[in-house]
Each structure stands twice: as structure tokens, then as C-alpha cells.
Enzyme design. Structure first.
Site, short mmCIF file in Angstrom:
data_model
loop_
_atom_site.label_atom_id
_atom_site.label_comp_id
_atom_site.label_asym_id
_atom_site.label_seq_id
_atom_site.Cartn_x
_atom_site.Cartn_y
_atom_site.Cartn_z
CG HIS A 269 -0.13 0.14 2.53
ND1 HIS A 269 0.57 -0.93 3.07
CD2 HIS A 269 0.06 1.18 3.38
CE1 HIS A 269 1.16 -0.55 4.19
NE2 HIS A 269 0.86 0.73 4.40
CG ASP B 89 1.74 5.17 4.64
OD1 ASP B 89 1.08 4.11 4.67
OD2 ASP B 89 2.89 5.28 5.11
CG HIS C 125 5.17 1.02 2.74
ND1 HIS C 125 4.59 2.13 2.16
CD2 HIS C 125 4.65 0.96 3.99
CE1 HIS C 125 3.77 2.72 3.01
NE2 HIS C 125 3.78 2.02 4.13
NE ARG D 147 9.37 -4.82 11.09
CZ ARG D 147 8.67 -3.76 10.69
NH1 ARG D 147 7.34 -3.78 10.79
NH2 ARG D 147 9.27 -2.70 10.19
#
Length: 327
Positions: free
Chosen positions: A201, A203, A258, A268
């Protein structure tokens, strides 16, 4: 132990589509250096993405928030769900948005309004939500300050006057900035496969500021469509150009696509500040950057774009509805 549902129905990647271990140099910007403004502009033109050091955000703020985030995500699922559902703010698990996107992730999505943060966590921590609330407030204020400094260096590099033309949108009391804590649990069942933690996607906001613990997973797409892994760095910040900044620069800068891959062994945790303008702000190419060129985009408000983006899937070309001239 953080509990998520079984792996079934999660998207996997074909390993052949990933450019693993390519030695592309992620642009590194030292914010204390006098040439940083020119380097920021070049990084935004070439990648839409860069890493910053000497950023001025106290490491204590970073580590304290990470510690509190880990404590929250380690709570039983029933306790975490008291901070949700994410509609849009609150706790979410696997489901990303309301249009069918899923990932191997749980998250907290928050407005940067400190009163909302406090009220959200009273339901989880009773009358003593102060540790997490204070950690969030300290971190968000420090990161917003750094982000505004980056936007002002960017404006100087573009020779835009006044230099706060971008940063003032984040400092506005009506700024629609949001903050996200993501947790990607380890997934030992993966084996050699690559599981999507958060799908590809861009941002929608002006700018995004990402920090994660020392665990790999983040990938960015290059202009040729290949994907490269971003080496983790828990002491630095990664900066993404957002869709709104792409419009404001009339495609001189392009928002970076990304995604995040799940890790088979390590957890993570990432923390992302999304710098957004007020809802009523008109988004259009800045006149000083046009030099007689025609705009690629119709003018729209941030509210109009946000409403449209939230109705789309992650991988959709969200700006397509607002294009005036074909790419």
C-alpha cells in the site's frame, strides 16, 4: 503470549517475486548536516523513502513506548479488545480496514488527541493508564517536532516560501494526524514461505514516520516494481512520502509502495506517526512548484480523499479517482 487466529486464509507470496538481499542503498540523511535539505529532496524524488539519524528524539522516549506497547500486546486477547474495536480507532486483530484486507498483525490505531488516548486505555488499565498514555504523548510530541523539521528542510530544498507551508498543517490544532502501533507475532509454522504481515500500500497522508524494533520485515517497492528489504535499525527513523505530498509536489515526489512480511522466529513491533492535514484542507499542487505546468490532479479536500481511501483496498491506486491527466 499474544494469541492470533490460525494461519488459514492468510496471503502468501511467491518467493520469486521478491528481490531478496539486493544491495540497494536506502538514502541516509543526517539531520545535523547542512546538506540535509538537498539530500531529502533527492531521496524523495528517487525513492519516496529515506532513513534519518541525529533526529533529536530522545532514545528514552522510544524505548519506553516500545516497552509499554509490548506489555499491551502481551495482554490476553479479551483484555486488548476492550480498547477496540478499531472503527477506525482502537484495537484491531488481522482485519485491516473494512474492505477485506487481512494480515498477520494486531494493532492499535489512535488519534493523536491526548484526551482520546487517555479515555481509550482506561478500559484496559483501569484508573491508571498513565504509563502508556504518557509514553505515547512524549513520543508523539517529539516525533511530530522532528517531522516538522524534516518538512521545513524539504521546503527549503524545494525553495518553497514560507518554509512552514507543509509543517504548519501538522501543527494545526485541527490536524488529522494519527498514530499506529503494529505487532507482528512470530509465526514458526511459516517454514520457508513468506506470509504477508501487512499488504502492499501507499500511505494517504502527507508524510509517515516509522520506527521498529530490530526485526526485519519491511519492504519497499522500487520504481521498476521490484521489492527490496529494508534492514532494521531500532535507533533511526524511516520516512515515507505520502499520497498527499505526491499531489502537492505534482508527482515530483511519489508516495512509496511498501509492505511487511511476517517473521518466523521474532516478534516485530513498529510505531508509525502519520502526519495529516486538517480535514478541510485543500490538497492540490503548490503553485510555486508548477512553473507553468498543468496539474496532474483535481483539487480535493483531505476529508474527501480520506473518505475515498478508506473505502478502497490496500493495494488500490487511491489517487486514480482524482487524476486529471493520465500518468
Amino acid at each position: 503470549m499474544v494469541v492470533l487466529s490460525k494461519l488459514e486464509h492468510f496471503p502468501y507470496l511467491n518467493k520469486n517475486c521478491i528481490a531478496n538481499n539486493l544491495l540497494y542503498g536506502i538514502p541516509l540523511i543526517d539531520l545535523s548536516k547542512p546538506d540535509s535539505k538537498q539530500l531529502i529532496v533527492k531521496a524523495c524524488e528517487d525513492f519516496g523513502f529515506f532513513k534519518v539519524i541525529n533526529h533529536g528524539v530522545p532514545m528514552d522516549f522510544i524505548r519506553r513506548l516500545e516497552s509499554e506497547a509490548i506489555k499491551f500486546f502481551s495482554l490476553p486477547l479479551s483484555e486488548k479488545e476492550k480498547a477496540g474495536p478499531a472503527n477506525p480507532f482502537g484495537y484491531g486483530n488481522k482485519q485491516i480496514g473494512e474492505n477485506g484486507d487481512i494480515g498477520w498483525v494486531e494493532y492499535l490505531l489512535l488519534t493523536t488527541n491526548s484526551e482520546f488516548i487517555s479515555e481509550s486505555f482506561k478500559s484496559v488499565f483501569g484508573d491508571n493508564p498513565d504509563k502508556l498514555r504518557l509514553a505515547l504523548n512524549d513520543y508523539i510530541l517529539a516525533v511530530r517536532k522532528m517531522t516538522c523539521e524534516i518538512l521545513e528542510l524539504m521546503a527549503e530544498g524545494l525553495k518553497i516560501q514560507p518554509k512552514n507551508v507543509l509543517s504548519k498543517l501538522l501543527m494545526d490544532e485541527q490536524s488529522d494526524s494519527v498514530f499506529r502501533l503494529n505487532h507482528y507475532p512470530p509465526c514458526p509454522e511459516l517454514g520457508s514461505e513468506n506470509l504477508i504481515g501487512f499488504g502492499e500500500h501507499t500511505d494517504p497522508q502527507i508524510i509517515s514516520v516509522l520506527r521498529s524494533n530490530n526485526t526485519s520485515g519491511l519492504q519497499i517497492s522500487l520504481r521498476d516494481g521490484s521489492w527490496i528489504s529494508v534492514p532494521p535499525d531500532q535507533d533511526s527513523f524511516f520516512i515515507n512520502v505520502g499520497d498527499s505530498l505526491q499531489v502537492m509536489t505534482n508527482r515530483r515526489f511519489q508516495s512509496v509502495k511498501h509492505r511487511v512480511l511476517a517473521n518466523s522466529l521474532k516478534s516485530r513491533v513498529s510505531m508509525i506517526y502519520f502526519g495529516g492535514p486538517p480535514l478541510c484542507e485543500k490538497i492540490a499542487p503548490l503553485p510555486c512548484l508548477m512553473e507553468g505546468e498543468e496539474s496532474f490532479y483535481k483539487e480535493f479536500t483531505w476529508f474527501e480523499y480520506k473518505k475515498s481511501a478508506y473505502k478502497s483496498r490496500l493495494s488500490d491506486n487511491r489517487l486514480g479517482h482524482f487524476e486529471k491527466i493520465a500518468a
